[in-house]
Design an enzyme around this catalytic site. Sequence first.
Site, short mmCIF file in Angstrom:
data_model
loop_
_atom_site.label_atom_id
_atom_site.label_comp_id
_atom_site.label_asym_id
_atom_site.label_seq_id
_atom_site.Cartn_x
_atom_site.Cartn_y
_atom_site.Cartn_z
CG HIS A 253 131.71 25.20 -89.31
ND1 HIS A 253 131.63 24.96 -90.67
CD2 HIS A 253 132.51 26.30 -89.18
CE1 HIS A 253 132.34 25.86 -91.32
NE2 HIS A 253 132.88 26.70 -90.45
CB CYS A 295 128.01 19.44 -91.58
SG CYS A 295 128.57 20.36 -93.03
#
Length: 444
Positions: A253, A295
Amino acid sequence: MAFLVAGTLQVASQMADARQSLERKGKYGLQGPRVALTLSSPGVLASTVAVLEGVFRTLGFESCQKREASVQGFLEELAGFREQLDALGGPVGCALVALVAPRGQLRQPQQLVWELSRCRALWGCPKVFLLLSTTPGAAPEPGAFLAGLSQLCGRFPHWSLLQLLTEPEPSPSAQYDLSGTRAALLLSVIHGRPGAQHDVEALGGLCQALNFKTTLRTDPTAQAFQEEMAQFREGLDAHRVPVSCALVALMAHGGPQGQLLGADGQEVQPEALVQELSRCRALWGCPKIFLLQACRGRQRDAGLGPTALPWFRRWLQASPTTPSHADVLQIYADAQGRSSGGPTPGSSDQADILMVYAAAEGCVAYRDDEKGSDFIQTLVEVLRADPGGELLELLTEVNRRVCELEVLGPDGQRRRKACLEIRSSLRRRLCLQAGLRPLPLRGF
């Protein structure tokens, strides 16, 4: 000479011969006029601007404008340039903008890039930014980068822009020697990232096929990211035979500012991991490849371009929209010196680095629960089809395919777009060739 190339080009940018590029698959058409703009701050030497104009002319740019303004005034000048292009009433084949300013003042050009990306006449067309830093008291003549680029443009007018930037001469020395050991480190957070296991398996298999001695670690904490990278570097430095290439995949992430989040939710800066490997003595002068599936912010891109009726889209078998950040190439270099003034790896002590991000800066990177991420899966598909191809060209093809996809985001039924960002300070062509006996992976 080292410099940084960063961008989101969807296909290789063939600048010199529009007719030739139209005949080749995977090249920009450049069917409209090619326009260039030089924005220079006060005090920039006239000789530098003159060399730039010569490069533009050699590359076939019909319109070459130049304006002098403070760095703070670059945005206003570029907005006027955008409005001028949109007023032409037709498509523009390519735009090249040279920004020349004192060292350190062009470290955050994203606002300038976004301003030109809004240009309707340039949707789906390459937008090249040449960011040149100057040094007070430097030699009056242009330095190695501009002089070399000018010479190569004249000698090899049909080369793609990526070739001009990475190949000093068409000779064996223009390609990295990968005859030594190849090493790969895959660090992936699996927990809480459905589909991540598919990326690990696909990338691990690719590394085996390309003869990388591969280490896999899953669900590392933020501290473990750093520790694993340090151990990887130490292992390469202790290797008894020459090492020729390293590949590092970081899959996790991402935080709002592009940080990586370990399995413990703590942050680690990817730049720190790159710096760690840059210290590896065994890899001096060798390519270091970083793949980042994470991300880099919270922006969800709906894309740019004309809308189309569903039947029209089905007939074309392609999406009518283009990711907002696509088709951009940024080149950081020193106008008079021999090293880069870029904000990220690209200086003389950080050359030979290739970083590939799954998303543009500030944007979400998408991953499918059942198939894995578009970036990793497309990368594996393209490299398996042509493992001996030049890697920058292959990555541009990967980006083209990713840009054509439409993703159904988790925030609703609206389709989203994504594109990669590729940053390179490579000094030679990089070709990963398969065909050798695969080595076992540690950690599977």
